[in-house]
Structure formats: C-alpha cells, structure tokens
Design a protein around this motif. Structure first.
Motif, PDB file in Angstrom:
ATOM      1  N   SER A  95     -10.088  -0.294  -5.716  1.00  0.00           N
ATOM      2  CA  SER A  95      -9.286   0.091  -4.549  1.00  0.00           C
ATOM      3  C   SER A  95      -7.934   0.693  -4.934  1.00  0.00           C
ATOM      4  O   SER A  95      -7.156   1.068  -4.059  1.00  0.00           O
ATOM      5  CB  SER A  95      -9.067  -1.124  -3.634  1.00  0.00           C
ATOM      6  OG  SER A  95      -8.292  -2.110  -4.300  1.00  0.00           O
ATOM      7  N   ARG A  99      -2.934  -7.217   6.600  1.00  0.00           N
ATOM      8  CA  ARG A  99      -3.885  -8.232   6.120  1.00  0.00           C
ATOM      9  C   ARG A  99      -3.326  -9.635   6.340  1.00  0.00           C
ATOM     10  O   ARG A  99      -2.140  -9.878   6.153  1.00  0.00           O
ATOM     11  CB  ARG A  99      -4.177  -8.012   4.632  1.00  0.00           C
ATOM     12  CG  ARG A  99      -5.170  -9.000   4.042  1.00  0.00           C
ATOM     13  CD  ARG A  99      -5.401  -8.698   2.569  1.00  0.00           C
ATOM     14  NE  ARG A  99      -6.189  -7.489   2.394  1.00  0.00           N
ATOM     15  CZ  ARG A  99      -6.237  -6.787   1.262  1.00  0.00           C
ATOM     16  NH1 ARG A  99      -5.497  -7.157   0.236  1.00  0.00           N
ATOM     17  NH2 ARG A  99      -6.996  -5.718   1.171  1.00  0.00           N
ATOM     18  N   THR A 110      -0.929   4.977   0.028  1.00  0.00           N
ATOM     19  CA  THR A 110      -0.667   5.854   1.169  1.00  0.00           C
ATOM     20  C   THR A 110      -0.076   7.180   0.704  1.00  0.00           C
ATOM     21  O   THR A 110      -0.470   8.252   1.180  1.00  0.00           O
ATOM     22  CB  THR A 110       0.285   5.164   2.164  1.00  0.00           C
ATOM     23  OG1 THR A 110      -0.290   3.916   2.583  1.00  0.00           O
ATOM     24  CG2 THR A 110       0.543   6.032   3.386  1.00  0.00           C
ATOM     25  N   LEU A 151      -5.977   3.438   2.400  1.00  0.00           N
ATOM     26  CA  LEU A 151      -7.116   3.564   1.483  1.00  0.00           C
ATOM     27  C   LEU A 151      -8.170   4.521   2.037  1.00  0.00           C
ATOM     28  O   LEU A 151      -8.703   5.362   1.313  1.00  0.00           O
ATOM     29  CB  LEU A 151      -7.742   2.189   1.225  1.00  0.00           C
ATOM     30  CG  LEU A 151      -8.870   2.152   0.194  1.00  0.00           C
ATOM     31  CD1 LEU A 151      -8.364   2.593  -1.174  1.00  0.00           C
ATOM     32  CD2 LEU A 151      -9.475   0.761   0.105  1.00  0.00           C
ATOM     33  N   SER A 209       1.733  -4.489   5.323  1.00  0.00           N
ATOM     34  CA  SER A 209       0.314  -4.845   5.266  1.00  0.00           C
ATOM     35  C   SER A 209      -0.051  -5.730   6.452  1.00  0.00           C
ATOM     36  O   SER A 209       0.577  -6.760   6.700  1.00  0.00           O
ATOM     37  CB  SER A 209       0.000  -5.588   3.966  1.00  0.00           C
ATOM     38  OG  SER A 209      -1.315  -6.130   4.015  1.00  0.00           O
ATOM     39  N   ASP A 247      -7.860  -1.589   8.526  1.00  0.00           N
ATOM     40  CA  ASP A 247      -9.317  -1.649   8.375  1.00  0.00           C
ATOM     41  C   ASP A 247      -9.776  -2.898   7.625  1.00  0.00           C
ATOM     42  O   ASP A 247     -10.975  -3.117   7.454  1.00  0.00           O
ATOM     43  CB  ASP A 247      -9.813  -0.406   7.622  1.00  0.00           C
ATOM     44  CG  ASP A 247      -9.170  -0.286   6.237  1.00  0.00           C
ATOM     45  OD1 ASP A 247      -7.972  -0.644   6.114  1.00  0.00           O
ATOM     46  OD2 ASP A 247      -9.845   0.142   5.291  1.00  0.00           O
ATOM     47  N   ASP A 248      -8.830  -3.735   7.167  1.00  0.00           N
ATOM     48  CA  ASP A 248      -9.188  -4.936   6.413  1.00  0.00           C
ATOM     49  C   ASP A 248     -10.054  -5.872   7.274  1.00  0.00           C
ATOM     50  O   ASP A 248      -9.827  -5.971   8.498  1.00  0.00           O
ATOM     51  CB  ASP A 248      -7.912  -5.669   5.983  1.00  0.00           C
ATOM     52  CG  ASP A 248      -8.177  -6.802   5.007  1.00  0.00           C
ATOM     53  OD1 ASP A 248      -8.317  -6.527   3.811  1.00  0.00           O
ATOM     54  OD2 ASP A 248      -8.259  -7.966   5.475  1.00  0.00           O
ATOM     55  N   GLY A 282       0.794  -1.228   0.000  1.00  0.00           N
ATOM     56  CA  GLY A 282       0.000   0.000   0.000  1.00  0.00           C
ATOM     57  C   GLY A 282       0.824   1.274   0.000  1.00  0.00           C
ATOM     58  O   GLY A 282       0.370   2.318   0.453  1.00  0.00           O
ATOM     59  N   GLU A 308      -0.476 -11.395   4.192  1.00  0.00           N
ATOM     60  CA  GLU A 308       0.358 -10.455   3.430  1.00  0.00           C
ATOM     61  C   GLU A 308       1.603 -10.040   4.202  1.00  0.00           C
ATOM     62  O   GLU A 308       2.682  -9.914   3.630  1.00  0.00           O
ATOM     63  CB  GLU A 308      -0.460  -9.235   3.014  1.00  0.00           C
ATOM     64  CG  GLU A 308      -1.430  -9.534   1.874  1.00  0.00           C
ATOM     65  CD  GLU A 308      -2.032  -8.280   1.259  1.00  0.00           C
ATOM     66  OE1 GLU A 308      -1.654  -7.154   1.662  1.00  0.00           O
ATOM     67  OE2 GLU A 308      -2.883  -8.433   0.366  1.00  0.00           O
ATOM     68  N   SER A 361      -4.802   3.356   7.899  1.00  0.00           N
ATOM     69  CA  SER A 361      -5.486   2.820   6.722  1.00  0.00           C
ATOM     70  C   SER A 361      -5.204   3.770   5.575  1.00  0.00           C
ATOM     71  O   SER A 361      -5.747   4.884   5.531  1.00  0.00           O
ATOM     72  CB  SER A 361      -6.995   2.706   6.952  1.00  0.00           C
ATOM     73  OG  SER A 361      -7.645   2.473   5.711  1.00  0.00           O
ATOM     74  N   ASN A 409      -0.225  -0.867   7.734  1.00  0.00           N
ATOM     75  CA  ASN A 409      -1.323  -0.439   6.857  1.00  0.00           C
ATOM     76  C   ASN A 409      -2.418  -1.520   6.791  1.00  0.00           C
ATOM     77  O   ASN A 409      -2.232  -2.638   7.267  1.00  0.00           O
ATOM     78  CB  ASN A 409      -0.747  -0.156   5.461  1.00  0.00           C
ATOM     79  CG  ASN A 409      -1.744   0.496   4.539  1.00  0.00           C
ATOM     80  OD1 ASN A 409      -2.688   1.147   4.980  1.00  0.00           O
ATOM     81  ND2 ASN A 409      -1.559   0.307   3.246  1.00  0.00           N
ATOM     82  N   LYS A 410      -3.533  -1.164   6.184  1.00  0.00           N
ATOM     83  CA  LYS A 410      -4.677  -2.072   5.963  1.00  0.00           C
ATOM     84  C   LYS A 410      -5.257  -2.582   7.284  1.00  0.00           C
ATOM     85  O   LYS A 410      -5.757  -3.709   7.367  1.00  0.00           O
ATOM     86  CB  LYS A 410      -4.293  -3.250   5.055  1.00  0.00           C
ATOM     87  CG  LYS A 410      -3.712  -2.819   3.700  1.00  0.00           C
ATOM     88  CD  LYS A 410      -3.542  -3.986   2.752  1.00  0.00           C
ATOM     89  CE  LYS A 410      -2.846  -3.555   1.457  1.00  0.00           C
ATOM     90  NZ  LYS A 410      -2.667  -4.650   0.501  1.00  0.00           N
TER      91      LYS A 410
END
Length: 507
Positions: A129, A195, A99, A273, A193, A232-233, A95, A198, A271, A229-230
């Motif tokens: 996305s 997630r 970002t 995104l 990430s 909010d996944d 990301g 990942e 996040s 990051n991510k």
C-alpha cells in the motif's frame, strides 16, 4: 517612532495577537473574536523555509548537462497561470505522501511504467500500500520506514493554476523540517486519517495534527483544506457518521488555533490510495451522500493574496549547489527578479549578478512573488553561502540584526520551565535556524484589551503574551512584521517542542 508607539501600531486582536494562536489548554476560546482577525489583514503573508535539503521528484540538472535551455517567452501560457505552494501536513501515517503521489499520477506527472516499478518495489518490501508514497518519498530511508523525513517537492497544474507540492514530514522528530515546508506555503492541506483509532491518535494531545495546525497558522498558512483520507478503509466504508464526527471535533480546534472556519477552511472526503475524489468528483456508487467538489476543484477555488511585485526584492535561500556556477533555491517573498539584475547576498553584503532564472525546470526572464526559483548567480562561490542568507535588493537590502524586540505568545513550556530573562531556545524564522536567548522581558500584554498590564515583568507562564528582547548568536536577516509579515514571524522550540510563536516588532 519610540518602541511603545511601534508596538501599538502592530497590535493584534485578542489571543490572535500572535497570528491567532491561543493556548491549547484553554477550554473556552473567545470565538466571537475569531472573525475579526482576517479583516485586520494581519494573517497574510507567507514564509520561506529553514535548512532542509528539499528533494525533487524531477531530477536536478547535472553539471555535465552543458546545454542551457532557451529562455521561455514571458507570455508563455505556462507562466500566465497563477502559482501557489501547497504544503501537506498532518499526523504520521495519515497518507500525505500517498495523496501527493496520487495527485502527480492523476495530473500526468508520473507515467504508468514508473507506477508499476514502484508497485513492484513496494511489494518486494511487503509494503504493497506504500507504492504511491514512493513518488514523493524518494530516498531509501523514507521508503524502508514509511516515514517522510525531508520535505518532498513536486509540481503539477490544473486548468488555472500551477502548484508546487511540499510534502511535510508527520513524525514529531521531524517537526523542524515540517516548519520549513509550511513556511513556504500559501495553502495547507491537512490530511486526517478516518481509520478507526488513527484520527484519535493524531488528534489527542501529543499528536501531530494539533501541533501542525498551530504551526501552519503561525507560519502564515491562512487557507486550510482538511481532507479526510482513508474513507475507503473497512473500518470506515465511506461512513457519513465517521466523516461528520471528525469534522465536528476539528472545527472547534481550528477556531481555537485562529482559523476562520467559514471563510478559510474547507472539508472533503478522499481516498488517497485509490485516487477517489481527487481529480474527479466522487461517484455515487462509492459515496451517495457527498455532493461537494473534488480536491483539484477545491484547490483551484482558493483565493490567496499575492506579495507585492513592486516592493524590494527578498528571496531567502533554502538550498544551494554548483551547476555551471553557483545556484541558489528559494521562494520569492516580495519584489521581482529579472535576468541580469545586480543583487546583494545578505548578511555578508556580497554583490552578485543574476545569470539565469528557472521555474519548474523552465528558464524564464522574470519572476515575481510566490514563485519557487532556482537562480544561477555570478560573483559568489557556493561555499560562501548558507541556508538563511537572503538574496536581496541592492538599493533596499534586508535588515541584519543580532538583537530584536518581539511580541511572543507562550504556548506550552516544558515541565518545570520558567520563561524569564536568560531563557534559551532555537529560533526558526524563514529559512534561518539559530540559537537565541531572551535577554529582557519588557512588558506583559492583556490578550483582551491588547494593552500592557505589567511593566518590569520578571517571568510569564503558559498562554501569556509578552514583549521581550531576543538576542541571537550570529547576524541574521529579518524584517519587522509590519513591513514584511513573512520575514517577521517566527517560532521558538526547545527539546523538540514548540514553546512559543511570535512576531518581530522592532529591529
């Protein structure tokens, strides 16, 4: 000073002998010595770039735009702010570009209409996305594949600092381009990430998270901001347990790579995104457990020593083009440049005159260390310049060599490879990319005592520290690490893999 005295004057601490990088195979790094590294002042200094055409979010001025903007007052508020270069590094798909795009949007560099256009374009490609990444990834190949190839470049400001974003590629095929971005940076933002699956992919051996961290340290990026990051996944949902798991795994590796985690590394969840915890702090409704700063606050709080404005001028050239004359791009590594200065282009010793200086599209009279510039020159044609040439003080020009002595830390050789006289690799030093050959191994150095343990050494293995003579095919511009750290550190790569990092001890 003879060679042996020169070497000893540059000794580093333990495995930090080469900017704190140790063999990734080591299970138990000597943690006790990590805190000593920064105190010795050997990990400061920042590098320029290798040959990659950086792409700008802001369009370059076209040759037909004959109107030259007025020179900005040297006391312009914009110029009073400090300037820092921030490189975004990390595994592919973590990301980074998204970002970076979100930062530009939130800081007012990109308007709503442009965002709507990118949103529609991404939706048409069934990649909804990815629209924020389009701000940084400007060419069609990058947008179709979702992979950054070249180093994206953009600018934004906070209340106290002007930042240049360098968006480095994450894919292993483009590590040389990542080196070019990191070598210009003062601060690294390592994007990870959260997630499920990942983070593990990027962190495992072969993942770019590890290589990027080690390269960043080698290239002089002494301050690191690790953004998870991510968050909010759906597989994470702002889980404190997941965040803590990632931090607990990264801290030992960052120490092993030479970072003083307490002084020089910060962690925070975001996040990219959704733009959460970037410009403003996280709302408790999103994440009840985080009570720390947002990304902008963290960047603002980082203190980075700047180069000496009084030292001889050095600006490695990373790109050039024609625009009412010859224009070169690069980062000032030391010294000060003024409108009207007479300088040298090395190694060809071409005399040039500074016609105009631009920072972030603004014309200025003067610029100092750390600034990313476009400089219009008279006295030379664009076709007579190459990436890796250096715009240099005429009174005290940069050294030019075809051979130098270096202290090398062997990281991980290719299978069945032996590091010995005759070993060939690709040398990356500031914006130079050049084939080289190890012509002689002078001595092997004990990582703990920092003293020679073997003279007349014939070969070395992974993890060894060795003093050797290196020969390049063409004349290049370099300096001793002790004089200009940012122009005296380098990496050796073979078949797409970083095999060694080093510093120049004698030229």
């Amino acid at each position: 000073m003879d060679l042996e005295e020169d070497i000893r004057s540059l000794q580093l601490d333990s495995a930090e002998d080469i900017n704190g990088v140790v063999n990734p195979e080591d299970e138990k790094p000597d943690v006790d010595n990590f805190d000593k590294m920064e105190d010795e002042g050997l990990l400061s200094g920042n590098d320029p770039k290798q040959e990659v055409q950086a792409q700008s979010v802001e369009a370059e001025p076209k040759a037909k735009d004959k109107e030259i903007p007025p020179v900005q007052d040297e006391e312009d508020e914009h110029m009073k702010k400090r300037h820092l270069n921030v490189v975004f590094i990390g595994h592919v798909d973590a990301g980074k570009s998204t970002t970076g795009g979100q930062i530009l949007f939130l800081s007012g560099q990109v308007d709503d209409r442009t965002i709507q256009k990118y949103e529609k374009e991404a939706k048409d490609k069934s990649r909804e996305s990815w629209y924020m990444a389009y701000i940084m990834d400007t060419n069609e190949e990058e947008r179709v594949k979702g992979k950054t190839v070249e180093v994206g470049r953009a600018h934004f400001e906070t209340d106290t600092t002007r930042f240049t974003i360098l968006d480095a590629p994450g894919h292993k095929s483009y590590v040389p381009n990542m080196i070019s971005g990191a070598s210009q940076a003062d601060i690294g933002v390592l994007v990870i990430s959260a997630r499920k699956g990942e983070f593990e992919t990027g962190y495992e051996r072969g993942g770019q998270t590890r290589e990027h961290v080690q390269l960043a340290k080698t290239l002089g990026v002494t301050k690191l901001l690790v953004v998870v990051n991510k968050m909010d996944d759906p597989t994470v949902n702002w889980s404190k347990e997941r965040y803590d798991e990632i931090e607990s795994k990264m801290v030992p590796f960052l120490k092993q790579s030479g970072y003083n985690v307490k002084k020089d590394v910060s962690f925070l969840p975001i996040s990219g995104l959704m733009g959460l915890n970037i410009k403003t702090r996280l709302d408790k409704s999103h994440c009840s457990w985080w009570d720390g700063p947002c990304l902008f606050e963290s960047l603002d709080s980082i203190e980075v020593p700047m180069g000496d404005p009084q030292s001889p001028f050095r600006m490695p050239i990373i790109d050039k083009f024609k625009d009412m004359g010859t224009v070169v791009m690069g980062k000032v590594e030391s010294g000060t440049i003024k409108d009207g200065d007479s300088l040298l282009i090395m190694p060809n010793k071409d005399h040039v005159k500074v016609v105009a200086i631009y920072i972030d599209e603004k014309r200025v009279n003067i610029a100092g260390p750390g600034e990313n510039l476009r400089v219009r020159l008279s006295g030379i044609e664009e076709e007579d310049l190459l990436s890796g040439f250096v715009l240099s003080s005429a009174a005290n020009p940069i050294s030019t060599v075809t051979e130098f002595v270096a202290q090398l830390q062997i990281l991980e050789l290719l299978d069945n490879a032996i590091f010995t006289a005759g070993y060939k690799a690709v040398l990356h030093v500031h914006s130079v990319v050049e084939e080289c050959e190890i012509v002689e191994l002078l001595e092997q150095i004990d990582p703990k005592t920092r003293k020679p343990i073997k003279k007349k050494v014939l070969f070395v293995k992974n993890g060894a520290i060795v003093l050797c003579r290196v020969q390049v095919n063409n004349v290049i511009c370099v300096e001793k690490f002790s004089d200009f750290p940012q122009l005296g550190r380098f990496t050796l790569r073979t078949e797409g893999k970083t095999v060694a990092v080093g510093k120049i001890t004698a030229i």
